[in-house]
Design an enzyme around this catalytic site. Sequence first.
Site, short mmCIF file in Angstrom:
data_model
loop_
_atom_site.label_atom_id
_atom_site.label_comp_id
_atom_site.label_asym_id
_atom_site.label_seq_id
_atom_site.Cartn_x
_atom_site.Cartn_y
_atom_site.Cartn_z
N CYS A 44 9.45 -10.08 18.67
CA CYS A 44 10.71 -10.70 19.12
C CYS A 44 11.73 -9.64 19.52
O CYS A 44 12.61 -9.88 20.35
CB CYS A 44 11.29 -11.57 18.01
SG CYS A 44 10.08 -12.62 17.21
N VAL A 81 -12.14 -7.58 14.14
CA VAL A 81 -13.17 -8.50 13.64
C VAL A 81 -13.85 -9.11 14.86
O VAL A 81 -13.19 -9.67 15.74
CB VAL A 81 -12.54 -9.61 12.77
CG1 VAL A 81 -13.61 -10.60 12.31
CG2 VAL A 81 -11.82 -8.99 11.57
N ASP A 285 0.50 -18.32 15.53
CA ASP A 285 0.34 -18.68 16.95
C ASP A 285 -1.03 -19.24 17.29
O ASP A 285 -1.19 -19.91 18.30
CB ASP A 285 0.57 -17.44 17.83
CG ASP A 285 2.03 -17.08 17.98
OD1 ASP A 285 2.88 -17.73 17.33
OD2 ASP A 285 2.33 -16.15 18.75
C1 LIG Z 1 8.42 -10.34 23.74
C2 LIG Z 1 8.35 -11.40 22.68
C3 LIG Z 1 9.53 -11.96 22.19
C4 LIG Z 1 9.47 -12.95 21.20
N1 LIG Z 1 10.65 -13.48 20.73
C5 LIG Z 1 10.60 -14.43 19.74
C6 LIG Z 1 11.80 -14.95 19.20
O1 LIG Z 1 12.91 -14.56 19.58
N2 LIG Z 1 11.71 -15.89 18.20
C7 LIG Z 1 10.49 -16.32 17.73
O2 LIG Z 1 10.47 -17.18 16.81
N3 LIG Z 1 9.34 -15.84 18.23
C8 LIG Z 1 9.36 -14.90 19.22
N4 LIG Z 1 8.19 -14.39 19.74
C9 LIG Z 1 6.91 -14.92 19.24
C10 LIG Z 1 6.50 -14.25 17.93
O3 LIG Z 1 6.46 -12.87 18.09
C11 LIG Z 1 5.12 -14.78 17.54
O4 LIG Z 1 5.21 -16.17 17.39
C12 LIG Z 1 4.64 -14.17 16.24
O5 LIG Z 1 4.46 -12.79 16.36
C13 LIG Z 1 3.31 -14.81 15.85
O6 LIG Z 1 2.79 -14.18 14.73
P1 LIG Z 1 1.24 -14.26 14.44
O7 LIG Z 1 1.01 -13.45 13.23
O8 LIG Z 1 0.79 -15.66 14.46
O9 LIG Z 1 0.54 -13.60 15.72
P2 LIG Z 1 0.69 -12.13 16.33
O10 LIG Z 1 2.03 -11.59 16.13
O11 LIG Z 1 0.15 -12.22 17.72
O12 LIG Z 1 -0.31 -11.29 15.43
C14 LIG Z 1 -1.69 -11.47 15.51
C15 LIG Z 1 -2.33 -10.13 15.23
O13 LIG Z 1 -3.73 -10.32 15.15
C16 LIG Z 1 -4.37 -9.20 15.72
N5 LIG Z 1 -5.72 -9.63 16.07
C17 LIG Z 1 -6.07 -10.61 16.96
N6 LIG Z 1 -7.41 -10.74 16.99
C18 LIG Z 1 -7.91 -9.84 16.11
C19 LIG Z 1 -9.22 -9.52 15.71
N7 LIG Z 1 -10.30 -10.14 16.21
N8 LIG Z 1 -9.39 -8.53 14.79
C20 LIG Z 1 -8.31 -7.89 14.27
N9 LIG Z 1 -7.04 -8.15 14.62
C21 LIG Z 1 -6.84 -9.13 15.52
C22 LIG Z 1 -3.50 -8.85 16.90
O14 LIG Z 1 -3.66 -7.50 17.29
C23 LIG Z 1 -2.10 -9.13 16.37
O15 LIG Z 1 -1.48 -7.98 15.83
C24 LIG Z 1 8.21 -13.39 20.70
C25 LIG Z 1 7.03 -12.82 21.21
C26 LIG Z 1 7.09 -11.84 22.18
C27 LIG Z 1 5.81 -11.26 22.71
#
Ligand SMILES: Cc1cc2nc3c(=O)[nH]c(=O)nc-3n(C[C@H](O)[C@H](O)[C@H](O)COP(=O)(O)OP(=O)(O)OC[C@H]3O[C@@H](n4cnc5c(N)ncnc54)[C@H](O)[C@@H]3O)c2cc1C
Length: 451
Positions: A44, A81, A285
Amino acid sequence: MARRLAIIGGDAAGMSAASTARRRDPDLEVVAFERGPYSSYSACGIPYYVGALFDDPDRLISRSPDEHRANGLTLFMRTEVTAIDLDARRLTVVDRQSGDERSEPFDELVYATGAEAVAPPIPGAEATEPVRTVDAAERFRAALERGGDHQHVVVIGGGYIGLEMAEALVQRNIATTLIEAAPQVMGTLDADMAAHVQDAAEGLGIRVLVGTAVEEILLDPLGAPRAVRAGGETIDADHVVMATGVKPAVALAEDAGIELGPSGAVRVDDHQRCPGHDGVYAAGDCAESWHRILEQPVNIQLGTHANKQGRIAGANLTGGDLAFPGVIGTAVSRLCRYEVARTGISEREAGQADIAVVAAEVKDKTRAGYFPGAGPIWVKLVCEPGTGRLLGGQIVGVEGAAKRIDVLATCVWAGMTVDEIELLDLGYAPPYSGVYDPVLVAARAAAKRIS
Ligand SMILES: Cc1cc2nc3c(=O)[nH]c(=O)nc-3n(C[C@H](O)[C@H](O)[C@H](O)COP(=O)(O)OP(=O)(O)OC[C@H]3O[C@@H](n4cnc5c(N)ncnc54)[C@H](O)[C@@H]3O)c2cc1C
């Protein structure tokens, strides 16, 4: 033997689950696999780092691998993975630096792989890199800093991430064109509210092309973008930022036989459990959430949900009984002075879901009219005909406009009617609003429309 929890994905959802589980059960062995170099980072904050609001990218890291390790977690960084065997309770993992493959056992599993960018099928798109991770942001910022004066950047995609990146670029005095294929920016808003956002973007000097499909990204002999062909013109580009949307990263889950829901994300129950697979959870996500107004599962990719869902998964797999109550689509964003927010459903979403609604929009001021610095704010409410129950709200405006959405979100969540909202006891003083806050003014306008 200690039970072993494996986490796939080392960011918001995964590490919230890991930390919660470990805190609740110190005997549990917790092992997280992250294919990138950073854990627990704030995507974010990336637009603000690119915009040079701060210089040290480490400030985007809320907890480093070593900090997690100090809390008793095992983290394998740059480790991907590649397969899940749910019957054998084993993961296949690959060390991305050495290329070595190995097998890792687990008793419980949290699938938290996040979302991945979807590049549109445009020739040249493969030469662009989505700026979604800290390392990608570092590479993009370094390229901007090497580029010197008079650079031009094309941002493809006019959602909130595209707009935040465009804001970051114009704040660095970099000429920026934003291209959106749909007829409006901010597809999560109704067209009338999105028009205010487009006006604000253009007021900042961003050139905005809506209803314009990019046909090709032209590359230089080294394979780097040099121009974008769109809407019959060729626009020079020193850099191209692709912000055309993301999809849940579900391939690994699908291959393992974990069920996906109608939104295309991993199906979960309200305890973040994957139905039919004991001890397997998904969060963030990559997972579905229940939409409380649409009454259907959706996939809304926001950090606010990822953190909560990860925490709930971590609690439940250690004997807790926490339910994720669902989402109502609340989101905020900023475009320099302008703030943009939404909650519940828009008029367009209501139409798509065959939900009859009444809508009302007002333009007001953020402070008492005579108070220096008062600026515009537009509030749009969507409510149920007859009852006047608030189903959604959208706000665009300056200073303090966006966080007013939290009042509306609370009202939507609680099922309040616009009649009730119109007389809510909200704070008033001239520097903060007129005697009737714009939220109350909008509620009165909506109440008139349903009476
Ligand atoms: C530019 C930007 C701005 C944003 N602004 C906001 C905001 O203002 N407010 C808000 O609420 N949300 C915002 N978001 C969204 C928020 O960042 C995401 O919703 C949040 O990071 C989701 O978290 P997560 O852990 O589900 O997934 P992610 O943050 O995507 O983390 C998943 C992780 O899993 C890892 N991974 C994937 N597959 C594998 C595998 N097979 N083996 C090992 N590792 C793996 C990836 O490398 C990644 O690090 C923004 C996103 C972006 C890109």
